[in-house]
Design an enzyme around this catalytic site. Structure first.
Site, PDB file in Angstrom:
ATOM      1  N   ARG A  14     110.653 -34.456   0.310  1.00 58.88           N
ATOM      2  CA  ARG A  14     111.321 -35.760   0.304  1.00 58.88           C
ATOM      3  C   ARG A  14     112.734 -35.654  -0.279  1.00 58.88           C
ATOM      4  O   ARG A  14     112.997 -34.859  -1.183  1.00 58.88           O
ATOM      5  CB  ARG A  14     110.475 -36.782  -0.455  1.00 58.88           C
ATOM      6  CG  ARG A  14     109.118 -36.987   0.204  1.00 58.88           C
ATOM      7  CD  ARG A  14     108.298 -38.050  -0.458  1.00 58.88           C
ATOM      8  NE  ARG A  14     108.882 -39.372  -0.300  1.00 58.88           N
ATOM      9  CZ  ARG A  14     108.350 -40.480  -0.810  1.00 58.88           C
ATOM     10  NH1 ARG A  14     107.246 -40.402  -1.523  1.00 58.88           N
ATOM     11  NH2 ARG A  14     108.921 -41.645  -0.626  1.00 58.88           N
TER      12      ARG A  14
ATOM     13  N   ARG B 125     106.552 -41.878   8.848  1.00 57.15           N
ATOM     14  CA  ARG B 125     105.588 -42.936   9.153  1.00 57.15           C
ATOM     15  C   ARG B 125     105.835 -43.577  10.510  1.00 57.15           C
ATOM     16  O   ARG B 125     104.899 -44.048  11.160  1.00 57.15           O
ATOM     17  CB  ARG B 125     105.596 -43.993   8.041  1.00 57.15           C
ATOM     18  CG  ARG B 125     104.917 -43.502   6.784  1.00 57.15           C
ATOM     19  CD  ARG B 125     104.864 -44.548   5.697  1.00 57.15           C
ATOM     20  NE  ARG B 125     104.116 -44.029   4.552  1.00 57.15           N
ATOM     21  CZ  ARG B 125     104.177 -44.540   3.333  1.00 57.15           C
ATOM     22  NH1 ARG B 125     104.961 -45.584   3.089  1.00 57.15           N
ATOM     23  NH2 ARG B 125     103.458 -44.016   2.353  1.00 57.15           N
TER      24      ARG B 125
ATOM     25  N   ASP C  30     106.899 -50.386   2.671  1.00 54.10           N
ATOM     26  CA  ASP C  30     105.617 -49.695   2.504  1.00 54.10           C
ATOM     27  C   ASP C  30     104.496 -50.325   3.323  1.00 54.10           C
ATOM     28  O   ASP C  30     103.408 -49.751   3.418  1.00 54.10           O
ATOM     29  CB  ASP C  30     105.206 -49.683   1.032  1.00 54.10           C
ATOM     30  CG  ASP C  30     106.049 -48.727   0.204  1.00 54.10           C
ATOM     31  OD1 ASP C  30     106.550 -47.734   0.772  1.00 54.10           O
ATOM     32  OD2 ASP C  30     106.217 -48.974  -1.002  1.00 54.10           O
TER      33      ASP C  30
ATOM     34  N   ARG D 173     106.219 -47.920 -14.145  1.00 52.99           N
ATOM     35  CA  ARG D 173     107.257 -48.410 -15.049  1.00 52.99           C
ATOM     36  C   ARG D 173     106.673 -48.826 -16.393  1.00 52.99           C
ATOM     37  O   ARG D 173     107.283 -48.580 -17.446  1.00 52.99           O
ATOM     38  CB  ARG D 173     107.994 -49.574 -14.388  1.00 52.99           C
ATOM     39  CG  ARG D 173     108.889 -49.142 -13.228  1.00 52.99           C
ATOM     40  CD  ARG D 173     109.263 -50.329 -12.333  1.00 52.99           C
ATOM     41  NE  ARG D 173     110.275 -49.989 -11.341  1.00 52.99           N
ATOM     42  CZ  ARG D 173     110.019 -49.374 -10.187  1.00 52.99           C
ATOM     43  NH1 ARG D 173     108.777 -49.006  -9.895  1.00 52.99           N
ATOM     44  NH2 ARG D 173     110.990 -49.131  -9.323  1.00 52.99           N
TER      45      ARG D 173
ATOM     46  N   LYS E 159     101.001 -50.174  -8.214  1.00 54.06           N
ATOM     47  CA  LYS E 159     101.394 -48.802  -8.524  1.00 54.06           C
ATOM     48  C   LYS E 159     102.813 -48.738  -9.083  1.00 54.06           C
ATOM     49  O   LYS E 159     103.067 -48.056 -10.083  1.00 54.06           O
ATOM     50  CB  LYS E 159     101.285 -47.925  -7.271  1.00 54.06           C
ATOM     51  CG  LYS E 159     101.595 -46.458  -7.544  1.00 54.06           C
ATOM     52  CD  LYS E 159     101.260 -45.568  -6.360  1.00 54.06           C
ATOM     53  CE  LYS E 159     102.251 -45.710  -5.232  1.00 54.06           C
ATOM     54  NZ  LYS E 159     102.163 -44.601  -4.253  1.00 54.06           N
TER      55      LYS E 159
ATOM     56  N   ARG F 278      98.907 -44.364   3.344  1.00 55.56           N
ATOM     57  CA  ARG F 278      99.084 -45.634   4.048  1.00 55.56           C
ATOM     58  C   ARG F 278      98.789 -45.501   5.549  1.00 55.56           C
ATOM     59  O   ARG F 278      98.305 -46.445   6.178  1.00 55.56           O
ATOM     60  CB  ARG F 278     100.483 -46.179   3.795  1.00 55.56           C
ATOM     61  CG  ARG F 278     100.760 -46.397   2.310  1.00 55.56           C
ATOM     62  CD  ARG F 278     101.886 -47.359   2.042  1.00 55.56           C
ATOM     63  NE  ARG F 278     102.331 -47.267   0.663  1.00 55.56           N
ATOM     64  CZ  ARG F 278     101.717 -47.834  -0.381  1.00 55.56           C
ATOM     65  NH1 ARG F 278     100.607 -48.522  -0.183  1.00 55.56           N
ATOM     66  NH2 ARG F 278     102.202 -47.697  -1.608  1.00 55.56           N
TER      67      ARG F 278
ATOM     68  N   GLN G  32     114.072 -47.433  -6.205  1.00 53.09           N
ATOM     69  CA  GLN G  32     113.929 -46.190  -6.959  1.00 53.09           C
ATOM     70  C   GLN G  32     115.283 -45.646  -7.395  1.00 53.09           C
ATOM     71  O   GLN G  32     115.441 -45.187  -8.530  1.00 53.09           O
ATOM     72  CB  GLN G  32     113.168 -45.157  -6.133  1.00 53.09           C
ATOM     73  CG  GLN G  32     111.712 -45.539  -5.879  1.00 53.09           C
ATOM     74  CD  GLN G  32     110.979 -44.519  -5.037  1.00 53.09           C
ATOM     75  OE1 GLN G  32     111.495 -43.441  -4.749  1.00 53.09           O
ATOM     76  NE2 GLN G  32     109.768 -44.848  -4.623  1.00 53.09           N
TER      77      GLN G  32
END
Length: 454
Positions: free
Chosen positions: A140, A364, A333, A44, A39, A405, A187
């Site tokens: 976020r 998470r 992740d 990109r 992903k 996830r 990021q």
């Protein structure tokens, strides 16, 4: 109501239908599995191809909601993108100065990577833009990206608490900066480097810990001169990108669920083809091996500028461990999957230095701790981690908080449950792994998909 796979082809969190899974013991996992494309690299690849001079071909593109959102935004900005097949894109680049203004807000959906990277790109354009997202993305933090971009001369407004939407004012003259990132984040680094392509002089990004270098590798593939040393990246502004062809490897974060599942389900023996093994991405692989996992690499080569290998995974009796803090950024992740591996292991697994988990698509850390406790697993939560005590996994209903996830992690727990595990709110799995249920069942998972009117 049981849902046929065709009904779930492109689920969306905006749909009024409620999707959930029932996970239960299946069979030992077997087979050779092809995991969808990465992903992060897909975002990109389509973005850099759009900025290039000429036409680029992308193979292995991840056809999922997040990456479709980024491609749709680029199309809205005047880039012609063809889709000859499900995993291919032909991108007719417009050059670094060829993007066109959009007369509507640009919807990133759930794609945090897309929004942050696009912010770095759009601050350099001569027109205004607005980036919006879904309910999850709108919570976020974005100041970690907008602050360094503002230091470069960009004008960006966020909501009062630093979250989306992002209102970007075009026509600003950007200057290169020497930026010390407060957190290890690919990021942030990538957003600053994208803006740096348009900035006067040199842009430097320094990191507290080296992060994934997808942007650096791909800029090099597109002909950009970039200097990379440990913890530091330098980019000279004013360069152009040259079209190229990219083959995207399988996504390690998606492969992670099968790495863990095959490691903890007795009798399992699977091979995952052509998985991307970027050195800054494979912390989970190191930790699973510390726990005693039986994972063997073969056919190692480069694909799309990235190291790639086939991974054979066989069941092993895992032992608890302390996760080295210097590996945390390299597996941020993959922690939901690791938490399930820890629950299935003998002894304690200690995680610390992972506060970043609290600002992902969900908190998470809290979601995994709460979910494991529902299943009878003893977990001690801290501000930046947890101690997971391995033991039997019971049954119950899990709130995934709309986090792909979290949902996939608890589908593994269901394979070890004494009964069944119901996992709520799973439509968002389509953001990264739209065919997860089909592939999981083909490998041996006990996993059914149900849908009810909301």
């Amino acid at each position: 109501m049981y849902c046929r796979r065709s009904q779930l082809k492109k689920p969306s969190m905006s749909h009024r239908t409620h999707y959930y899974w029932i996970a239960h013991q299946g069979t030992p996992l077997h087979g050779v599995l092809s995991i969808p494309g990465d992903k992060s690299i897909s975002h990109r690849a389509v973005m850099f191809a759009a900025l290039a001079d000429g036409t680029s071909r992308i193979d292995g593109f991840l056809e999922a909601e997040d990456t479709r959102s980024t491609a749709a935004i680029l199309a809205r900005l005047g880039v012609r993108i063809e889709t000859p097949s499900f995993t291919q894109r032909i991108v007719h680049g417009v050059g670094v100065d060829g993007l066109q203004a959009s007369d509507i807000a640009l919807d990133c959906g759930n794609a945090g990577t897309g929004m942050r990277l696009l912010a770095g790109l759009l601050v350099a354009q001569p027109f205004d833009s607005v980036l919006v997202g879904d309910a999850s993305l709108s919570k976020r933090p974005m100041r970690r990206v907008t602050d360094p971009l503002s230091q470069m001369g960009a004008r960006i407004d966020t909501s009062d608490d630093g979250t989306p939407p992002l209102r970007i004012y075009g026509g600003q003259l950007l200057r290169g900066i020497d930026f010390i990132s407060p957190v290890a984040s690919a990021q942030i680094k990538s957003a600053v480097l994208l803006a740096g392509l348009y900035a006067r002089n040199e842009t430097v990004v320094r990191e507290p810990h080296p992060t994934r270098d997808y942007t650096e590798r791909m800029l090099t593939a597109f002909g950009v001169d970039i200097d990379v040393s440990t913890g530091c990246v330098r980019l000279r502004g004013g360069q152009r990108l040259c079209a190229t062809n990219i083959t995207i490897p399988a996504d390690f974060s998606s492969a992670a669920f099968y790495l863990v599942a095959a490691s903890v389900i007795p009798g399992s023996d699977i091979t995952l083809r052509a998985v991307g093994l970027n050195p800054r991405r494979i912390g989970l692989l190191t930790v699973l091996r510390l726990m005693g996992a039986d994972i063997v690499e073969s056919n190692r080569h480069e694909q799309g500028g990235e190291p790639v290998a086939d991974l054979r995974v066989r069941y092993a009796s895992l032992q608890g461990t302390r996760v080295p803090e210097d590996l945390v950024p390299d597996m941020i992740d993959e922690f939901p999957a690791l938490f399930v591996a820890a629950a299935a292991a003998e002894g304690q697994t200690v995680v610390s230095g992972a506060a970043e988990l609290r600002v992902k698509e969900s908190d998470r850390l809290a979601a995994m701790v709460t979910g494991l406790r529902v299943l009878g697993v003893q977990v001690d939560e801290t501000a930046d981690g947890a101690t997971i005590h391995g033991g039997p996994i019971g049954h119950g209903t899990i709130n995934s908080h709309g986090d792909h996830r979290i949902a996939m992690a608890f589908s593994i727990a269901g394979q070890l449950s004494v009964s069944t595990v119901r996992i709520e709110d799973v439509a968002n799995v389509a953001t990264s792994f739209p065919d997860y249920e089909t592939l999981a069942r083909s490998a041996g998972f006990g996993l059914e998909v149900y849908c009810d009117p909301a």
